[in-house]
Design a protein around this motif. Structure first.
Motif, PDB file in Angstrom:
ATOM      1  N   VAL A 124       8.918   6.016  -7.605  1.00 47.64           N
ATOM      2  CA  VAL A 124       7.745   5.912  -6.559  1.00 47.64           C
ATOM      3  C   VAL A 124       8.597   6.182  -5.013  1.00 47.64           C
ATOM      4  O   VAL A 124       9.815   5.714  -5.019  1.00 47.64           O
ATOM      5  CB  VAL A 124       7.238   4.236  -6.615  1.00 47.64           C
ATOM      6  CG1 VAL A 124       6.326   4.046  -5.375  1.00 47.64           C
ATOM      7  CG2 VAL A 124       6.896   3.923  -7.950  1.00 47.64           C
ATOM      8  N   LYS A 125       7.662   6.885  -4.336  1.00 50.86           N
ATOM      9  CA  LYS A 125       8.090   7.083  -3.089  1.00 50.86           C
ATOM     10  C   LYS A 125       7.648   6.273  -1.962  1.00 50.86           C
ATOM     11  O   LYS A 125       6.373   5.992  -2.104  1.00 50.86           O
ATOM     12  CB  LYS A 125       7.814   8.457  -2.485  1.00 50.86           C
ATOM     13  CG  LYS A 125       8.350   8.930  -1.187  1.00 50.86           C
ATOM     14  CD  LYS A 125       9.928   9.319  -1.408  1.00 50.86           C
ATOM     15  CE  LYS A 125      10.507   9.314   0.052  1.00 50.86           C
ATOM     16  NZ  LYS A 125      11.756  10.105  -0.032  1.00 50.86           N
ATOM     17  N   LEU A 147       1.338  -4.267   8.708  1.00 55.80           N
ATOM     18  CA  LEU A 147       2.196  -2.904   8.279  1.00 55.80           C
ATOM     19  C   LEU A 147       1.569  -2.279   7.246  1.00 55.80           C
ATOM     20  O   LEU A 147       1.529  -2.817   5.939  1.00 55.80           O
ATOM     21  CB  LEU A 147       3.540  -2.968   8.420  1.00 55.80           C
ATOM     22  CG  LEU A 147       4.469  -1.713   8.180  1.00 55.80           C
ATOM     23  CD1 LEU A 147       4.197  -0.516   9.330  1.00 55.80           C
ATOM     24  CD2 LEU A 147       5.665  -1.820   7.932  1.00 55.80           C
ATOM     25  N   ALA A 148       0.927  -0.768   7.000  1.00 54.06           N
ATOM     26  CA  ALA A 148       0.974  -0.541   6.094  1.00 54.06           C
ATOM     27  C   ALA A 148       2.023   0.408   5.433  1.00 54.06           C
ATOM     28  O   ALA A 148       2.599   1.231   6.239  1.00 54.06           O
ATOM     29  CB  ALA A 148      -0.324   0.707   6.207  1.00 54.06           C
ATOM     30  N   VAL A 149       2.075   0.611   3.889  1.00 55.94           N
ATOM     31  CA  VAL A 149       3.428   1.173   3.471  1.00 55.94           C
ATOM     32  C   VAL A 149       2.599   2.351   2.513  1.00 55.94           C
ATOM     33  O   VAL A 149       1.996   1.863   1.207  1.00 55.94           O
ATOM     34  CB  VAL A 149       4.071   0.216   2.696  1.00 55.94           C
ATOM     35  CG1 VAL A 149       5.395   0.804   2.065  1.00 55.94           C
ATOM     36  CG2 VAL A 149       4.676  -0.912   3.825  1.00 55.94           C
ATOM     37  N   PRO A 150       2.777   3.632   2.996  1.00 57.76           N
ATOM     38  CA  PRO A 150       2.250   4.539   1.966  1.00 57.76           C
ATOM     39  C   PRO A 150       3.193   4.692   0.557  1.00 57.76           C
ATOM     40  O   PRO A 150       4.354   4.620   0.815  1.00 57.76           O
ATOM     41  CB  PRO A 150       2.365   5.734   2.687  1.00 57.76           C
ATOM     42  CG  PRO A 150       2.366   5.318   4.040  1.00 57.76           C
ATOM     43  CD  PRO A 150       2.986   4.160   4.087  1.00 57.76           C
ATOM     44  N   LEU A 151       2.612   4.727  -0.575  1.00 58.76           N
ATOM     45  CA  LEU A 151       3.318   4.908  -1.889  1.00 58.76           C
ATOM     46  C   LEU A 151       2.727   6.018  -2.604  1.00 58.76           C
ATOM     47  O   LEU A 151       1.595   6.563  -2.734  1.00 58.76           O
ATOM     48  CB  LEU A 151       3.035   3.697  -2.593  1.00 58.76           C
ATOM     49  CG  LEU A 151       3.731   2.418  -1.834  1.00 58.76           C
ATOM     50  CD1 LEU A 151       3.071   1.170  -3.023  1.00 58.76           C
ATOM     51  CD2 LEU A 151       5.071   2.237  -1.616  1.00 58.76           C
ATOM     52  N   LEU A 159       3.275   1.955  -9.980  1.00 60.21           N
ATOM     53  CA  LEU A 159       2.850   1.945  -8.531  1.00 60.21           C
ATOM     54  C   LEU A 159       2.069   0.365  -8.373  1.00 60.21           C
ATOM     55  O   LEU A 159       2.668  -0.053  -7.211  1.00 60.21           O
ATOM     56  CB  LEU A 159       1.590   2.962  -8.482  1.00 60.21           C
ATOM     57  CG  LEU A 159       0.733   2.859  -7.205  1.00 60.21           C
ATOM     58  CD1 LEU A 159       1.737   3.289  -6.158  1.00 60.21           C
ATOM     59  CD2 LEU A 159      -0.630   3.546  -7.299  1.00 60.21           C
ATOM     60  N   ALA A 160       1.663  -0.196  -9.331  1.00 62.91           N
ATOM     61  CA  ALA A 160       1.270  -1.425  -9.222  1.00 62.91           C
ATOM     62  C   ALA A 160       2.346  -2.325  -8.786  1.00 62.91           C
ATOM     63  O   ALA A 160       2.301  -3.409  -8.047  1.00 62.91           O
ATOM     64  CB  ALA A 160       0.542  -2.193 -10.547  1.00 62.91           C
ATOM     65  N   GLY A 177      -1.426   9.030  -3.857  1.00 62.62           N
ATOM     66  CA  GLY A 177      -1.466  10.135  -5.016  1.00 62.62           C
ATOM     67  C   GLY A 177      -0.065  10.173  -5.612  1.00 62.62           C
ATOM     68  O   GLY A 177       0.673   9.376  -5.570  1.00 62.62           O
ATOM     69  N   GLY A 178      -0.092  11.120  -6.365  1.00 61.90           N
ATOM     70  CA  GLY A 178       1.224  11.494  -7.272  1.00 61.90           C
ATOM     71  C   GLY A 178       2.122  11.698  -6.699  1.00 61.90           C
ATOM     72  O   GLY A 178       2.464  12.009  -5.678  1.00 61.90           O
ATOM     73  N   LEU A 179       3.445  11.915  -7.254  1.00 62.05           N
ATOM     74  CA  LEU A 179       4.564  12.385  -6.695  1.00 62.05           C
ATOM     75  C   LEU A 179       4.862  13.588  -6.122  1.00 62.05           C
ATOM     76  O   LEU A 179       5.710  13.821  -5.322  1.00 62.05           O
ATOM     77  CB  LEU A 179       5.903  12.054  -7.851  1.00 62.05           C
ATOM     78  CG  LEU A 179       7.259  11.494  -7.506  1.00 62.05           C
ATOM     79  CD1 LEU A 179       7.403  10.233  -6.775  1.00 62.05           C
ATOM     80  CD2 LEU A 179       8.186  11.491  -8.664  1.00 62.05           C
TER      81      LEU A 179
END
Length: 216
Positions: A124-125, A147-151, A159-160, A177-179
């Protein structure tokens, strides 16, 4: 949640401290065990040891090492990382006369390289867009908004799991989205850091759609 952290630097300290304060079981791992012990003491982590111990400890593993090193470590500990969620918070940026650029050349991402090096891991990025000091805030809230953290991730369960870590420290997870899209997060970090260095405010470039004028 059990979290193993690979690394003893600023991001390991900041995120490890935030997660430990949120009640997670954090173990700090480093090649230098004395450094791991010091980082564990600073964060309130429940344990420390070498990198192998950290890789074997967590449901989630945080790769908090230099971007160039992360894929090498993933390959070295691929067997231990198999089946685990691996969070890549690295930024492959290098300074040039034209500003920050990606060491990957924009072709792929460090997160993708980690996934290739440890094919059994669920990568997960995330957590790569903010300075480490932001994660010391409790909670990180700005102008009344968490704060929002994009993943970015391919595995829904991974992801969950990371989204729960995000919310546990008072932030909001944004699935992006995907990796394959992790390269965009790394490029965004290069843009944002470059803007900060120039004295600008990156978020000023992204007004909320709700603030846009409506067509008559």
């Amino acid at each position: 949640m059990r979290i193993g952290i690979l690394g003893t630097g600023a991001m390991a300290t900041a995120l490890g401290g935030a997660w430990a304060a949120a009640g997670h079981d954090v173990l700090i791992g480093g090649r230098d065990r004395a450094a791991a012990a010091r980082t564990a003491a600073r964060t309130g982590a429940g344990g420390h040891g070498d990198l192998a111990r950290a890789a074997a400890h967590g449901e989630v593993i945080l790769a908090a090492v230099p971007a160039a090193v992360a894929p090498e470590l993933a390959k070295e500990y691929a067997g231990l990382l198999a089946g685990r969620t691996v969070v890549d918070c690295t930024n492959p940026v290098i300074p040039t006369d034209d500003g920050l650029v990606l060491s990957t050349g924009g072709a792929g991402s460090v997160a993708g390289l980690i996934a290739q090096a440890a094919p059994g891991a669920h990568v997960v990025k995330g957590f790569n867009l903010c300075h480490e000091s932001i994660w010391t805030l409790s909670p990180p809230v700005f102008e009344g908004v968490p704060l929002a953290v994009p993943l970015c991730a391919d595995d829904p369960q991974a992801l969950a799991r990371v989204a729960r870590l995000v919310t546990s420290i008072g932030c909001t997870a944004i699935p992006c989205g995907g990796l394959v899209r992790a390269a965009y997060l790394e490029a965004t970090a290069a843009f944002a850091i470059g803007a900060w260095w120039s004295g600008a405010q990156p978020r000023a470039a992204f007004p909320s759609p709700a603030e846009a004028p409506r067509a008559a």
